[in-house]
Scaffold this motif. Structure first.
Motif: not given
Length: 133
Positions: A25-44, A48-52
């Motif tokens: 259950n590491q990525e329970p958030q919506a794709t857009r929330d996951v994308e926003a988090r990793i872009r901010k936290r890691y500078g990605v 970032v594709m849809a969750k699959v």
């Protein structure tokens, strides 16, 4: 992956990140929330594709293709358990239990594929019996 993309993106490296919630259950958030988090936290800065799903009957077509092309890795064990390097020609290789830094040589080989440089170093054939060395 961020470092590899920064280093090799201008040479043609494309990274596709696929969030997946099948591992603890590491990525329970919506794709857009996951994308926003990793872009901010890691500078990605890569895609970032849809969750699959990557395993099981609902696995995404991309992962079915990758597993078909790399049958020695039939199941992905966790979110970063396997990295796949796919060349422009569709040639795919799997790298289980590998850090992104260890992928640099394989990625460079794929980027140079088609430039006349070998995908992998040529293997030396043993000399034939009785032949001059």
């Amino acid at each position: 992956m961020v470092r590899l993309h920064a280093e090799l993106g201008a040479s043609g490296l494309e990274i596709l990140a696929f969030p997946c919630n099948q591992f603890g259950n590491q990525e329970p958030q919506a794709t857009r929330d996951v994308e926003a988090r990793i872009r901010k936290r890691y500078g990605v800065a890569f895609h970032v594709m849809a969750k699959v799903d990557v395993n099981g009957p609902n696995s995404h077509a991309v992962f079915r293709y990758l597993k078909h092309k790399t049958p020695k890795v039939p199941r992905i064990s966790w979110n970063f358990g396997v990295y796949y390097v796919v060349g422009r020609d569709g040639y795919a290789r799997a790298f289980p239990d590998t850090s992104p830094a260890q992928l640099s040589d394989a990625i460079r080989a794929e980027l140079w594929c088609g430039t006349g440089l070998p995908r992998e170093p040529p293997r030396r054939r043993p000399p034939r019996e009785g032949a001059d060395p």
